[in-house]
Scaffold this motif. Structure first.
Motif, PDB file in Angstrom:
ATOM      1  N   THR A 186      -4.614   0.426   6.593  1.00 13.51           N
ATOM      2  CA  THR A 186      -4.540   0.093   5.419  1.00 13.51           C
ATOM      3  C   THR A 186      -5.585  -0.487   4.687  1.00 13.51           C
ATOM      4  O   THR A 186      -6.538  -0.335   3.660  1.00 13.51           O
ATOM      5  N   PHE A 202       1.002  -1.276  -0.366  1.00 13.48           N
ATOM      6  CA  PHE A 202       0.187   0.277   0.329  1.00 13.48           C
ATOM      7  C   PHE A 202       1.033   0.763  -0.397  1.00 13.48           C
ATOM      8  O   PHE A 202       1.300   1.446   0.384  1.00 13.48           O
ATOM      9  N   ASP A 213      -4.368  -1.310  -3.026  1.00 11.09           N
ATOM     10  CA  ASP A 213      -3.313  -2.267  -3.151  1.00 11.09           C
ATOM     11  C   ASP A 213      -2.503  -2.066  -4.654  1.00 11.09           C
ATOM     12  O   ASP A 213      -2.754  -2.764  -5.867  1.00 11.09           O
ATOM     13  N   ALA A 221      -7.486   1.049   0.926  1.00  8.26           N
ATOM     14  CA  ALA A 221      -6.583   1.390   0.113  1.00  8.26           C
ATOM     15  C   ALA A 221      -5.891   0.846  -0.811  1.00  8.26           C
ATOM     16  O   ALA A 221      -6.418  -1.103  -1.267  1.00  8.26           O
TER      17      ALA A 221
END
Length: 387
Positions: A310, A252, A315, A313
């Protein structure tokens, strides 16, 4: 990493001190709002201690402490020194810390051991130019085995000639003997036109999900991901979640802040900024405390602590370059700007770990600053209470 050598004026005293400060509430930042499933963290200062400069301990020089963790098997704390075997062999320390709601009462070093190579020898100085030197930065105690996992930045030489040394995450027993290494993502590899910049490689490492997930962060943007931050723009650094065997679970983009001030034009040193540490929340595998540390000639240090996730978010493990790409970065919320905490000084804070839970239910956070063995810097142990 070792920050720029030019520092602010010498701290007036290196005596042990304790201070108190009011609660600092979280505030939204450009990276996004706080994780949806959790309320924003609040922080207050419990206290601090300053370790005497270049303290001699068992024939070694205490300093360059860039990482800290707590060993659940012994209750002691473990510090890693970023001495690259220039003063003494690359090493770690154990210590007893007396921390409670009243502050940091004592810091007592109890042992030190060198990190050993697979062949049982200590790591050599970079001066030998044999490609075997390391740049130790972060240390974590494995919650399952109590072995020490530690990150080192390797070296991207500034000039032609010296060998390239790849960053790595190594595994050692508590006696310093080598026990293995973690396979890193391919984009962590230093090549002529990609990978980590010089002194901005693997500096942050943490265990999450009860020890089943290892998360690391590159301190600054990869070469292929765009320029370093300036006073106008921040940058994206990569945060990678892996299994203990090295399989990548996700990668991320974490947004670091722009440089907070213009650099003194007479200084030969440019600004230095990045992510020196991150720490997983025990109850949420997607949530982290992230430390951002910046140094600017003429202005000194700015250290900020963020609550980041994360969750939601993009990848980016398959994204070769983040430059100009429409990725959704990790969201973050400011927990504390260290200039608002009431510390005696704000220095080169690089390491952090969870400490004991207080009777109030607050969790302590213990942080350490890396003095780079410089007389105008300090080894500062700070305790915060988080709720």
């Amino acid at each position: 990493m070792s920050s720029s050598l030019i520092r602010r004026a010498c701290v007036a005293a290196l005596l042990l001190t304790s201070t108190l400060a009011p609660v600092v509430a979280a505030a939204p930042q450009p990276g996004g709002s706080a994780p949806e499933s959790k309320r924003a963290v609040q922080a207050r200062l419990l206290g601090e201690k300053i370790v005497p400069h270049k303290l001699d301990f068992q024939g070694t020089t205490v300093g360059g402490l860039s990482g800290i963790d707590r060993d659940r098997c012994t209750g002691a704390y473990v510090f890693i020194s970023d001495d690259r075997s220039f003063l003494q062999p690359a090493r770690f320390y154990t210590a007893e810390l007396d921390v409670d709601a009243g502050g940091v009462h004592s810091v007592d070093f109890t042992a030190t051991r060198p990190f050993l190579q697979p062949d049982g020898t200590v790591y050599p100085s970079p001066a030998l130019n044999d490609g075997k030197a390391i740049d130790p930065e972060e240390i974590r105690v494995d919650p399952l085995t109590c072995r020490y996992w530690w990150g080192q930045e390797g070296d991207r030489p500034a000039v032609a000639g010296p060998p390239v040394i790849q960053p790595s995450i190594e595994i050692s027993a508590p006696d310093g003997s080598h026990r293995g290494s973690l396979r890193l993502p391919e984009n962590y590899t230093i090549t002529p036109d990609s990978g980590p910049r010089r002194n901005q490689a693997v500096e942050a490492l943490t265990f999450g999900a009860r020890g089943s997930v290892v998360t690391s962060a590159i301190e600054g943007p990869l070469v292929q991901d765009g320029p370093v931050p300036d006073t106008t723009h921040g940058a994206l650094v990569r945060v990678t979640r892996q299994t203990r065997a090295g399989r990548v679970l996700g990668q991320f983009a974490y947004p670091i802040e722009k440089i907070f001030a213009e650099s003194d034009p007479t200084s030969p040193w440019g600004p230095d900024t990045g992510v020196p540490s991150l720490l997983a929340f025990p109850d949420d595998p997607n949530r982290y405390l992230v430390l951002e540390r910046t140094w600017v000639a003429g202005s000194g240090y700015k250290v900020r602590l963020y609550d980041a996730t994360t969750r939601g978010a993009t990848d980016v493990r398959a994204v070769d370059s983040l430059a100009g790409q429409p990725v959704r970065p990790m969201r973050k919320t400011l927990v504390a700007d260290f200039h608002t905490l009431g510390l005696s000084t704000v220095d080169n804070t690089e390491g952090m770990t969870w400490g004991p839970v207080l009777p109030s239910g607050e969790r302590t956070l213990i942080l350490v600053s890396d003095d780079n063995f410089a007389a105008d810097a300090v080894t500062q142990i700070v305790a915060l209470a988080l709720r």
